[in-house]
Scaffold this motif. Structure first.
Motif, short mmCIF file in Angstrom:
data_model
loop_
_atom_site.label_atom_id
_atom_site.label_comp_id
_atom_site.label_asym_id
_atom_site.label_seq_id
_atom_site.Cartn_x
_atom_site.Cartn_y
_atom_site.Cartn_z
N SER A 125 26.38 76.16 -4.06
CA SER A 125 26.90 77.14 -2.88
C SER A 125 26.89 78.59 -3.43
N PHE A 126 26.22 79.25 -2.85
CA PHE A 126 25.81 80.58 -3.31
C PHE A 126 25.61 81.68 -2.10
N ALA A 127 26.04 82.89 -2.34
CA ALA A 127 25.80 84.18 -1.72
C ALA A 127 25.03 85.26 -2.40
N THR A 128 23.94 85.81 -1.93
CA THR A 128 23.10 86.97 -2.39
C THR A 128 23.05 88.01 -1.41
N SER A 129 23.24 89.35 -1.88
CA SER A 129 23.12 90.46 -1.04
C SER A 129 22.54 91.48 -1.78
N THR A 130 21.64 92.30 -0.90
CA THR A 130 21.00 93.58 -1.29
C THR A 130 22.03 94.72 -0.80
N GLN A 131 23.36 94.35 0.05
CA GLN A 131 24.01 95.67 0.36
C GLN A 131 25.44 95.31 0.10
N LEU A 132 25.92 94.90 -0.81
CA LEU A 132 27.16 94.63 -1.21
C LEU A 132 27.40 95.33 -2.67
N VAL A 133 28.68 95.63 -3.14
CA VAL A 133 28.92 96.11 -4.34
C VAL A 133 28.18 95.24 -5.51
N PRO A 134 27.76 95.69 -6.51
CA PRO A 134 27.20 94.94 -7.60
C PRO A 134 28.05 93.94 -8.25
N PHE A 135 27.65 92.70 -8.17
CA PHE A 135 28.79 91.63 -8.70
C PHE A 135 27.68 90.59 -9.20
N GLN A 136 28.30 89.80 -9.99
CA GLN A 136 27.44 88.63 -10.55
C GLN A 136 28.39 87.60 -11.20
N ARG A 137 28.58 86.42 -10.90
CA ARG A 137 29.30 85.36 -11.50
C ARG A 137 29.04 84.10 -10.92
#
Length: 335
Positions: free
Chosen positions: A227-239
């Protein structure tokens, strides 16, 4: 010791300047001859930045240089396959940025081209060489956290520049191509199998027309899912979280592990709310781009067979293709 393998860099993209070439220059088995660009001034500036005496005012000129043994390609996504094909035909090995293609059919062209040329072509997913992901895969396979069933990943950053290649829909821009491909790849890496079907919810920028937020599920069968979410227009985050029946693994810095610094992998075997069941493993300092380069050199020289040949890139693209189809159909799509 064998002579160093000679690289040429096809394009002066930020990923090359800031990450990959600095990593290459630290690899004892490699030397970088120069940059190529369609803008000779830009190529010369990029080469000069690294103290390299050679530059090329066209990609063709780089491929015509007999000194070049291997080419690194950080061009926009729609140019990956065309220039990889030309490089292979010119007798060069290829390390090409991800995603290798715009769809699986396009990626499959590289399989035949590799066989015809006798040269190797690899997709540049540096995370597969980083010790933190090798350790994650090892823990997941060991049974320590029980039966592994769920992987959850969030990857986001904020970029609304219409001139940035990541925001140009017609050349392979958008969140899924740019960072979602990592989520797909890493789930296949950890589960050690291929997803069977996919579903996605895609929100597109009304002006740029790229997917600015994509949420998705990949079904691997036997109760396992990404299950994943990716975005080019949200606060920088990776986990990333990997959950098993008896514990979980957390990767706090999923992709952009700092070059030359330690990272950490968190293992929680109790789920206790006070964190008493958490173990943090420190991963020794390394540069994943140096490790990626060294692995490519060994493969190019025939010293080892690729664990992830270009056929793996075709499989990754099949899952991405299904996610894009699902975004249009609104339902599950078979991979």
């Amino acid at each position: 010791m064998a002579e160093k393998l000679v690289w040429g860099i096809m394009g002066a993209a930020n990923i090359a300047i800031q990450k990959v070439v600095p990593g290459m220059l630290k690899d004892a088995s490699s030397t970088v001859r120069g940059f190529a660009s369609r803008d000779a001034t830009k190529a010369a500036a990029a080469s000069e930045h690294f103290g390299l005496a050679t530059s090329y005012g066209s990609y063709e000129a780089l491929l015509e240089d007999p000194e070049i043994e291997a080419v690194y390609i950080p061009l926009p996504n729609h140019l990956h396959v065309p220039w990889s094909l030309k490089a292979l035909a010119a007798g060069k090995h290829v390390l090409c940025e991800k995603p290798i293609a715009l769809d699986a059919d396009e990626a499959a062209q590289l399989v035949a081209a590799r066989e015809k040329s006798g040269r190797q072509v690899l997709e540049a997913f540096m995370v597969r060489q980083h010790p933190q992901w090798l350790r994650v895969r090892e823990i997941a396979a060991s049974g320590e956290i029980g039966d592994v069933a769920l992987m959850q990943t969030t990857l986001s950053y904020y970029n609304v520049d219409p001139n940035n290649v990541r925001n140009k829909a017609d050349i392979g821009g958008g969140a899924l191509y740019d960072v979602g491909c990592y989520a797909v790849l890493l789930s296949r890496f950890v589960f050690g199998s291929e997803p069977l079907r996919a579903v996605a919810l895609v929100d597109r920028d009304p002006v740029l027309e790229t997917d600015r937020l994509t949420g998705a599920i990949l079904d691997f069968g036997d109760g396992r899912q990404l299950s994943f979410a990716t975005s080019t227009q949200l606060v920088p985050f990776q986990r990333t979280q990997i959950l098993g029946s008896r514990g979980r693994i957390e990767v706090p810095v999923s992709l952009n592990a700092p070059q030359g610094e330690t990272t950490a992998v968190v293992v929680d075997l109790t789920g206790a709310i006070d964190g008493s069941g958490i173990r943090t493993e420190t991963i020794a300092a390394c540069d994943q781009y140096t490790l990626q380069t060294a692995a490519a050199v060994r493969i190019f020289r025939g010293e080892e067979q690729p664990e992830f040949p270009i056929e793996d890139a075709v499989l990754n693209m099949r899952a991405i293709d299904a996610l894009y189809r699902s975004g249009r159909s609104g339902g599950w799509e078979t991979i």
